[in-house]
Design a protein around this motif. Structure first.
Motif, mmCIF file in Angstrom:
data_model
loop_
_atom_site.group_PDB
_atom_site.id
_atom_site.type_symbol
_atom_site.label_atom_id
_atom_site.label_comp_id
_atom_site.label_asym_id
_atom_site.label_seq_id
_atom_site.Cartn_x
_atom_site.Cartn_y
_atom_site.Cartn_z
ATOM 1 N N UNK A 166 48.875 -28.132 -9.109
ATOM 2 C CA UNK A 166 49.208 -29.560 -8.963
ATOM 3 C C UNK A 166 48.716 -30.098 -7.622
ATOM 4 N N UNK A 167 48.875 -29.324 -6.559
ATOM 5 C CA UNK A 167 48.353 -29.746 -5.259
ATOM 6 C C UNK A 167 46.834 -29.878 -5.305
ATOM 7 N N UNK A 168 46.193 -28.919 -5.946
ATOM 8 C CA UNK A 168 44.723 -28.931 -6.060
ATOM 9 C C UNK A 168 44.247 -30.177 -6.796
ATOM 10 N N UNK A 169 44.886 -30.446 -7.914
ATOM 11 C CA UNK A 169 44.508 -31.610 -8.716
ATOM 12 C C UNK A 169 44.734 -32.910 -7.945
ATOM 13 N N UNK A 170 45.872 -33.023 -7.280
ATOM 14 C CA UNK A 170 46.178 -34.238 -6.529
ATOM 15 C C UNK A 170 45.186 -34.468 -5.393
ATOM 16 N N UNK A 171 44.739 -33.374 -4.762
ATOM 17 C CA UNK A 171 43.836 -33.500 -3.620
ATOM 18 C C UNK A 171 42.401 -33.803 -4.036
ATOM 19 N N UNK A 172 41.998 -33.394 -5.248
ATOM 20 C CA UNK A 172 40.595 -33.513 -5.646
ATOM 21 C C UNK A 172 40.311 -34.633 -6.639
ATOM 22 N N UNK A 173 41.295 -35.056 -7.413
ATOM 23 C CA UNK A 173 40.998 -35.947 -8.531
ATOM 24 C C UNK A 173 40.411 -37.287 -8.095
ATOM 25 N N UNK A 174 40.728 -37.740 -6.871
ATOM 26 C CA UNK A 174 40.185 -39.006 -6.399
ATOM 27 C C UNK A 174 38.878 -38.874 -5.648
ATOM 28 N N UNK A 175 38.380 -37.647 -5.526
ATOM 29 C CA UNK A 175 37.144 -37.412 -4.784
ATOM 30 C C UNK A 175 35.947 -37.664 -5.688
ATOM 31 N N UNK A 176 34.888 -38.339 -5.192
ATOM 32 C CA UNK A 176 33.736 -38.642 -6.052
ATOM 33 C C UNK A 176 33.119 -37.424 -6.727
ATOM 34 N N UNK A 177 33.113 -36.270 -6.053
ATOM 35 C CA UNK A 177 32.495 -35.076 -6.625
ATOM 36 C C UNK A 177 33.307 -34.462 -7.754
ATOM 37 N N UNK A 178 34.582 -34.863 -7.878
ATOM 38 C CA UNK A 178 35.465 -34.243 -8.863
ATOM 39 C C UNK A 178 36.027 -35.281 -9.836
#
Length: 492
Positions: free
Chosen positions: A129-141
């Motif tokens: 959940x932490x991983x998803x929250x940190x990456x989902x808004x990043x353009x590469x992800x």
């Protein structure tokens, strides 16, 4: 090749690294003479072989080891961003060459396969959940999806979750834009293009030793078919021979690596070829290491397409061999140990007790133990559907870090030599996926006075060279579309 030939560049090793460096050099210095030397009778047969690596287009989409938890309980996503940026460069090179028609049909070496991160247990789900929250808004992800819904899990990954009775929390994060890559096929196509462009590509030729001679290098090369030696002179030598690189560095007396050692690790996987199983799992699924286990133990269940045929692979299960290459010699490890690195190797063994315990446990693991590990992913797995196969051989770099012997990470390391004209490559994963970025690093280190003049040609070939795509979403979208079209990656 005469008994004393001379070349501007010699690439030692017939894998993806040498092939990539050769492709880049052909663009920036087409006038240079180029020689490739491979010990085996074919190209891309060691670590680049489809059976000797995971075949993952590593882009940080699903691998927990690129997003570790910090001591404070937060998550560090810098590793995932960095490896994604590196993979984008590889996509750009492959796409450009495919557009030019030099790599044939790209679906022969790369295909779309969604990447999934699979978490189990309360701690694992919290990490995901932490991983998803940190990456989902990043353009590469972009487009990363997380679910704990049993119906969605069964639809996404039927082999793993259809009818599953789960007694612990589970969660899965999906990224549709993942890939499966047959690096062996890609390597051979890159070398074929080089040979067609005038490079001298020779298999069955083993570099036995090299030494500095004035401003160039002399390589003693054995023609394994003719059983005779040649001497080759080169202005620049790249050592991309996998586990064979360290012995060559030791023979050359490169001062930066005099205390280096090598720790060989072999890997095994369970492989299934049954079409019914393969049809139920179109995915690369990476989970997290068990508590106390090293990051290299991360289990994954992958769709693999090797030489055009689909399989499932589960592992890794560590094994041990003293060979530095899968087709190396049993004497590789003992011959590499000497007075200057023996203390470093012993210190590393003490410092990495968790790794030693993990390897011992893996070596004593029974077929039943491996089946139980597989059933964490495939609850109804049957032993008769899976065969145990040996994958590639890796050599981890062992050197002194902060005054003590240590395995210097589990990545790929470019060594800068004060001798000049020599660029050795040591290490392992995620080398193949990051091959273009790593070879650009080689060029920048080996030719610092020339890179400025080469940059226009490199940027024409690789539009994001020197430009972080995470900071230029418009360029990222354009390149994703262009490279996806060129490589046949219609992710839907």
């Amino acid at each position: 090749m005469s008994d004393r030939a001379a070349y501007d560049v010699v690439l030692v090793g017939g894998g993806i690294m040498s092939a990539t460096l050769g492709a880049l050099l052909r663009r920036i210095r087409p006038d240079w003479s180029l020689l490739v030397l491979e010990r085996l009778d074919g190209l891309g047969l060691e670590s680049s072989s489809g059976w000797n690596n995971a075949g993952t287009g590593h882009a940080g989409l699903c691998e927990f080891n690129y997003t570790p938890l910090t001591a404070s309980g937060s998550i560090d996503v810098s590793g995932a961003i960095a490896v994604n940026e590196q993979f984008q460069l590889s996509r750009q090179l492959w796409a450009r060459l495919a557009e030019e028609g030099t790599l044939g049909d790209p679906t022969g070496f790369i295909r779309p396969v969604p990447h999934y991160a699979f978490a189990h247990g309360a701690a694992g789900v919290a990490h995901l959940r932490l991983r998803h929250a940190a990456l989902r808004g990043h353009p590469l992800f972009e487009g990363m999806e997380l679910t704990t819904d049993p119906a969605v899990l069964a639809r996404w990954l039927p082999l793993m979750f259809d009818g599953r009775s789960e007694r612990e929390p589970v969660a899965v994060c999906r990224t549709r834009g993942g890939t499966d890559v047959d690096y062996g096929v890609l390597t051979r196509r890159l070398f074929a293009a080089l040979a067609g462009d005038g490079a001298d590509v020779r298999t069955g030729h083993e570099v036995r030793a090299l030494r500095r001679d004035g401003r160039s290098w002399l390589l003693r090369v054995r023609d394994l078919h003719g059983a005779r030696d040649h001497v080759v002179r080169a202005g620049f030598v790249f050592l991309g021979a996998g586990g064979g690189t360290l012995p060559l560095l030791q023979s050359a007396g490169v001062p930066e690596t005099r205390g280096y050692g090598g720790f060989p690790i072999s890997g095994r996987f369970l492989r299934a070829a049954d079409p019914g199983l393969v049809a139920r799992h179109h995915a690369k699924v990476y989970s997290h290491a068990e508590p106390g286990a090293p990051s290299l133990s991360v289990p994954h269940l992958d769709t693999r397409v090797v030489d055009g045929r689909a399989y499932l692979m589960f592992g890794p299960f560590a094994a041990f061999s003293p060979r530095f290459l899968k087709r190396g010699r049993l004497t590789d490890l003992p011959r590499s140990v000497h007075a200057r690195n023996a203390g470093t190797l012993l210190g590393a063994a003490r410092h990495h007790g968790d790794l030693v315990r993990y390897l011992v446990g893996q070596l004593t693991q029974t077929p039943g133990g491996r089946l139980r590990a597989l059933r964490r992913f495939v609850p109804d797995a049957r032993a008769r559907d899976w065969e145990l196969v040996t994958a590639g051989q890796r050599v981890q770099v062992v050197k002194r870090v902060n005054g003590r012997g240590s395995i210097a990470g589990f990545g790929t390391e470019v060594v800068t030599s004060s001798h000049g004209g020599l660029a050795p490559l040591l290490g392992a994963s995620p080398g193949a996926s990051a091959s273009v970025a790593i070879m650009l690093d080689v060029l920048e280190r080996a030719f610092p006075d020339d890179v400025r003049d080469w940059r226009p040609a490199l940027r024409d070939l690789l539009p994001s060279y020197g430009v972080p795509l995470s900071q230029d979403p418009a360029l990222l979208r354009d390149l994703t579309r262009r490279t996806g079209t060129a490589l046949g990656l219609d992710h839907g």
